[in-house]
Design a protein around this motif. Structure first.
Motif, mmCIF file in Angstrom:
data_model
loop_
_atom_site.group_PDB
_atom_site.id
_atom_site.type_symbol
_atom_site.label_atom_id
_atom_site.label_comp_id
_atom_site.label_asym_id
_atom_site.label_seq_id
_atom_site.Cartn_x
_atom_site.Cartn_y
_atom_site.Cartn_z
ATOM 1 N N ILE A 1 4.610 23.153 -23.423
ATOM 2 C CA ILE A 1 3.806 22.031 -23.851
ATOM 3 C C ILE A 1 3.327 22.122 -25.229
ATOM 4 O O ILE A 1 3.669 21.420 -26.225
ATOM 5 C CB ILE A 1 2.512 21.796 -23.303
ATOM 6 N N SER A 2 3.115 23.343 -25.568
ATOM 7 C CA SER A 2 2.663 23.386 -26.985
ATOM 8 C C SER A 2 3.705 23.785 -27.686
ATOM 9 O O SER A 2 4.114 23.356 -29.178
ATOM 10 C CB SER A 2 2.104 25.446 -27.243
ATOM 11 N N GLU A 3 4.931 24.483 -27.411
ATOM 12 C CA GLU A 3 6.502 24.112 -28.273
ATOM 13 C C GLU A 3 6.762 22.694 -28.315
ATOM 14 O O GLU A 3 7.024 21.978 -30.378
ATOM 15 C CB GLU A 3 7.589 24.384 -28.393
ATOM 16 N N LYS A 4 6.836 22.080 -27.922
ATOM 17 C CA LYS A 4 6.806 20.309 -27.799
ATOM 18 C C LYS A 4 5.371 19.733 -28.841
ATOM 19 O O LYS A 4 6.465 18.780 -29.943
ATOM 20 C CB LYS A 4 6.777 19.776 -26.802
ATOM 21 N N LEU A 5 4.902 19.844 -28.265
ATOM 22 C CA LEU A 5 3.299 19.094 -29.948
ATOM 23 C C LEU A 5 3.298 19.925 -31.107
ATOM 24 O O LEU A 5 2.910 19.053 -31.963
ATOM 25 C CB LEU A 5 2.042 19.933 -28.447
ATOM 26 N N LYS A 6 4.735 20.742 -31.606
ATOM 27 C CA LYS A 6 4.176 21.528 -32.479
ATOM 28 C C LYS A 6 5.836 20.206 -33.806
ATOM 29 O O LYS A 6 6.213 20.457 -34.438
ATOM 30 C CB LYS A 6 5.406 22.033 -32.904
ATOM 31 N N ASN A 7 6.247 19.337 -33.172
ATOM 32 C CA ASN A 7 6.684 18.545 -33.454
ATOM 33 C C ASN A 7 6.279 17.019 -33.672
ATOM 34 O O ASN A 7 5.653 16.665 -32.079
ATOM 35 C CB ASN A 7 8.295 18.306 -32.959
ATOM 36 N N ILE B 1 -3.708 23.471 -28.509
ATOM 37 C CA ILE B 1 -2.756 22.500 -27.192
ATOM 38 C C ILE B 1 -3.654 21.133 -27.067
ATOM 39 O O ILE B 1 -3.523 19.900 -27.566
ATOM 40 C CB ILE B 1 -2.574 23.057 -25.772
ATOM 41 N N GLN B 2 -4.588 21.470 -26.578
ATOM 42 C CA GLN B 2 -6.304 20.484 -26.679
ATOM 43 C C GLN B 2 -6.267 19.974 -27.789
ATOM 44 O O GLN B 2 -6.386 18.490 -27.779
ATOM 45 C CB GLN B 2 -7.743 21.084 -25.422
ATOM 46 N N GLN B 3 -6.750 20.833 -28.955
ATOM 47 C CA GLN B 3 -6.811 20.010 -30.259
ATOM 48 C C GLN B 3 -6.022 19.697 -30.427
ATOM 49 O O GLN B 3 -5.583 18.255 -31.780
ATOM 50 C CB GLN B 3 -7.052 21.495 -30.984
ATOM 51 N N THR B 4 -4.785 19.874 -30.578
ATOM 52 C CA THR B 4 -3.444 19.400 -30.716
ATOM 53 C C THR B 4 -3.327 17.655 -30.706
ATOM 54 O O THR B 4 -3.203 16.882 -31.316
ATOM 55 C CB THR B 4 -2.062 20.258 -30.771
#
Ligand code: DGP
Length: 216
Positions: free
Chosen positions: A196-202, A5-8
């Motif tokens: 959060i992780s899912e949201k960051l995928k788009n 998450i932090q890297q994204t």
């Protein structure tokens, strides 16, 4: 998962702004603390009781000061505006922010007193909109059993029922996730990180928005 998450987030060129909202004693503060550690984020809390306005708000909540519903609503909002520039600058500098309550509480608590929703939203218009908001909820009867319940003026079950119904309306918005507050601390944290992780995928989070773009 938090490393990914932090890297994204780093690729976004700004910090991520996450708000935790919910009924009293729903465990928001515990989750906010954990999440800010995991995301290496700055934690902010509203009401911020450390400022002069926050002291007045705190007196009101403890039943030591009488104020009209309109006046206290505007003070809560002003208390958020006090931190606006600091939050904005930190996000621009790449710092993640986790907020323990935000303007959605303003709407839910003041609308529950009978103030019109649009009136409640107006003073917070223009504040930075959180990228993702989590709403912790559970049957009030369960939350009432948690320690210290009833110390502050809003902590009574009929009022919290009304607050919950307004949070339920707000939770229909995009990027607003309802979380079962009866799950364990670790389960809730994992669910939050997953969202959060899912949201960051788009890429929908790239643009920073202001309140209130979405209509209730
Ligand atoms: P907390 O410190 O998170 O326990 O919040 C204190 C209380 O203040 C809690 O009952 C929720 C309420 N509250 C938080 N923000 C607002 C707001 O903007 N307006 C109103 N009316 N109440 C709020």
């Amino acid at each position: 998962m938090e490393i990914i998450i932090q890297q994204t987030i780093k690729k976004m060129n700004r910090g991520l702004f996450i708000a935790l909202e919910g009924l009293d004693k729903s465990g928001k503060s515990t989750q906010a603390k954990l999440l800010s550690q995991k995301l290496n984020a700055q934690k902010v809390s509203f009401p911020d009781r450390t400022t002069q306005l926050g002291v007045i708000i705190s007196d009101y909540l403890r039943g030591n000061k009488n104020m009209s519903d309109e006046v206290i609503h505007l003070l809560f909002s002003a208390n958020r505006w006090e931190q606006h520039t600091s939050i904005f600058n930190q996000l621009q500098n790449g710092t993640n922010i986790v907020s323990d309550r935000y303007a959605f509480s303003g709407v839910a608590f003041s609308a529950a007193k009978g103030l019109p929703i649009e009136w409640c939203k107006a003073p917070d218009a223009g504040l930075i909109q959180p990228d993702i908001t989590f709403y912790l909820t559970a049957p009030i009867e369960e939350l009432c059993k948690r320690g210290d319940y009833g110390r502050e003026i809003y902590e009574n079950s009929s009022f919290q029922h009304r607050v919950g119904s307004f949070f339920d309306i707000l939770a229909l918005q995009e990027n607003f996730y309802k979380i079962d507050a009866l799950k364990s601390i670790d389960e809730i944290q994992a669910e939050i990180l997953n969202h959060i992780s899912e949201k960051l995928k788009n890429n929908s989070l790239l643009q920073q928005k202001k309140l209130w773009k979405q209509v209730l």
